[in-house]
Design an enzyme around this catalytic site. Structure first.
Site, PDB file in Angstrom:
ATOM      1  N   LYS A  53       0.866  -1.175   0.000  1.00 17.61           N
ATOM      2  CA  LYS A  53       0.000   0.000   0.000  1.00 17.61           C
ATOM      3  C   LYS A  53       0.906   1.229   0.000  1.00 17.61           C
ATOM      4  O   LYS A  53       1.441   1.630   1.019  1.00 17.61           O
ATOM      5  CB  LYS A  53      -0.929   0.043   1.213  1.00 17.61           C
ATOM      6  N   GLU A  95       9.673   1.391  10.998  1.00  8.48           N
ATOM      7  CA  GLU A  95      10.629   2.506  10.969  1.00  8.48           C
ATOM      8  C   GLU A  95       9.802   3.759  11.158  1.00  8.48           C
ATOM      9  O   GLU A  95       9.134   4.220  10.235  1.00  8.48           O
ATOM     10  CB  GLU A  95      11.398   2.508   9.644  1.00  8.48           C
ATOM     11  N   CYS A 147      13.170  11.249   7.732  1.00 11.31           N
ATOM     12  CA  CYS A 147      13.136  10.878   9.150  1.00 11.31           C
ATOM     13  C   CYS A 147      14.487  11.005   9.819  1.00 11.31           C
ATOM     14  O   CYS A 147      14.568  11.120  11.044  1.00 11.31           O
ATOM     15  CB  CYS A 147      12.605   9.459   9.301  1.00 11.31           C
ATOM     16  N   GLU A 207       9.033  16.434  15.650  1.00  9.25           N
ATOM     17  CA  GLU A 207       9.705  16.361  14.353  1.00  9.25           C
ATOM     18  C   GLU A 207       9.043  17.348  13.397  1.00  9.25           C
ATOM     19  O   GLU A 207       7.848  17.258  13.124  1.00  9.25           O
ATOM     20  CB  GLU A 207       9.603  14.938  13.809  1.00  9.25           C
TER      21      GLU A 207
END
Length: 490
Positions: A187, A264, A298, A395
């Site tokens: 997906k 992750e 990231c 973040e």
């Protein structure tokens, strides 16, 4: 349907697919629903993809289950050969694949091409790893017994991938899965589906059999589709790259059937510059580590800690470099930094800037939305950012460099480790003793000491704390295999 104008420059327009891919067939959503995909640099429509749901997801899982029976029984050399052909096709269509990445993600074309090279490296590596899934012979304490360990593919894999690296995050998961003998239901992110669909088309051309690699596309039905992928008993492994919040949800859903997971998740990377660092090198690396792909990675530096004695010099040099950036459409010559993926991403960066300024920070450069169509925010440097600003705990995922002053090594480590996340961390120092101390003390899964080059196929990739579970990259194939003991009595 795809825009003929947007993809007109492709050498092979047949790479652009606007349907899902299940059991070797290109299909639409059962109800005819579609998702519009736009170019974040100008908001122009690139095309549509199917708005699939649970029914199509079940079909894809069933197809993968049927295909697993034969694919898992192929030799490692056979899988190696098919993956090498896929790798060759990715290189053969390098220009087109890089351009598709830039069109739907927005990153400059040079980076789009670079991502295709990076993505292909995972296919090449895991083609070679396929023939190295060695077992063991273990000496038994009993004279009449022999102990053998073998590795076997886990089964059907559900892969959920992000938009920031729309090709590389797919091959980093699908490469080891196929090499191990697993089958996959992918997906992809609805913002960047065309890279995924082009990759599956090339995998088909390389000889990947029907049902081995399936793609389900969706936007509005993402919650129910993801739940099906995580909760369906046929699926034996879930692999995901994305936010920590979503990773936690998927982990909970997968736990009901005790699936293997590789997650992750988010990062909040500290970047520390000590007063004995090479400042020129630290500035150059900070530019790459913070502003690469406009800060949408990231592993990007999110909190930049600078020792007080060199703070002013570092801030001035960093600002000078940022001033030379050219922001715009990634297909335009000379553009160094493209748009953010959508307006929500712009809103978040703007909120972090406003919060830091309200707490006493100063804007050295940027801090505004440029007068451009699309989802842009000017590359920004903030000085005198307090440790309690939002950017220090969240973040940003955007082009915002927040400079925070510190006095001692102990203070820097305390600030750097004051986070629930622990994906990556970076620091600059020429003191050998400090390099060892800080590298070992940083609470992250990956450390860059005098470098930011931590993400490559040849090394393990992953975090600790709430940044995820498992490892990708060089150690990744183990995540797609079961270890089985066979004990023989003579």
């Amino acid at each position: 349907m795809a825009s003929t104008k947007a993809f007109a420059a492709l050498k092979d327009p047949s790479l652009v697919k606007t349907q899902g891919f299940i059991d070797g067939k290109w299909i639409d959503a059962k109800d005819g629903g579609v998702v519009k995909v736009t170019n974040p640099a100008n908001n122009e429509e690139l095309g549509t993809i199917p708005e699939m749901g649970v029914a199509e997801t079940k079909e894809a899982i069933d197809a993968a289950s049927r295909a697993f029976k034969s694919w898992s029984g192929t030799t490692a050399k056979h899988r190696h050969d098919i993956l090498k052909r896929w790798f060759d096709l990715m290189n053969e269509h390098h220009d087109d694949l890089g351009r598709i990445i830039t069109l739907e993600n927005g990153k400059p074309l040079l980076l789009g091409l670079g991502e295709n090279t990076y993505a292909a490296s995972f296919v090449e590596w895991f083609a070679e790893e396929a023939v190295r899934t060695y077992g063991e012979t273990i000496p038994s304490p009993f004279p009449q017994n022999r102990s053998i360990v073998i590795k076997q593919p886990v089964g059907v894999v559900a892969a959920l991938t992000p938009w920031n690296f729309p090709s590389a995050m797919i091959t980093r998961k699908v490469g080891p899965a196929l090499a191990a003998g697993c089958t996959v239901v992918l997906k992809p992110a609805p913002e960047t589906p065309f890279s995924a669909l082009a990759l599956v088309e090339l995998a088909r051309r390389a000889g990947v059999p029907d049902g081995v690699f399936n793609v389900v596309t969706t936007l509005e039905n993402v919650k129910t589709v993801a739940a099906e992928l995580c909760e369906n008993k046929i699926v034996k492994k879930v692999t995901f790259t994305g936010s920590t919040a979503v990773a936690k949800l998927l982990n909970q859903q997968a736990a009901g059937t005790m699936k293997k997971v590789t997650l992750e998740a988010g990062g909040n990377a500290p970047f520390i510059i000590f007063d004995d660092a090479d400042i020129d090198e630290a500035v150059a690396t900070a530019i790459l580590c913070k502003f690469r792909v406009s800060g949408q990675a990231c592993v990007c530096a999110n909190r930049i800690y600078v020792q007080s004695s060199i703070y002013a010099e570092f801030a001035a040099r960093l600002t000078e470099k940022v001033a030379a950036f050219k922001v715009g459409d990634g297909l335009q010559e000379g553009v160094t930094h493209g748009p953010l993926i959508h307006s929500r991403a712009v809103d978040k960066v703007e909120a972090h800037v406003k919060d830091a300024v309200s707490r006493g920070a100063s804007v050295l450069i940027g801090g505004t939305r440029p007068d451009l169509p699309g989802s842009f925010f000017a590359p920004t440097v903030l000085s005198d950012v307090p440790a309690n600003a939002m950017v220090a705990s969240e973040e940003t995922f955007g082009p915002l460099a927040a400079l925070i002053k510190f006095e001692t090594e102990e203070e820097a480590l305390k600030l750097a480790n004051d986070s629930d996340l622990g994906l990556s961390g970076y620091f600059f120092s020429r003191d050998v003793g400090r390099v060892w101390r800080v590298a070992e003390a940083l609470e992250v899964g990956m450390v860059g000491a005098n470098t930011s080059n931590i993400s490559q196929v040849y090394t393990p990739f992953g975090g600790i704390k709430e940044s995820g579970l498992g490892r990708e990259g060089s150690h990744g194939i183990e995540e797609y295999m079961n270890t089985k003991l066979i004990a023989f009595g003579l």
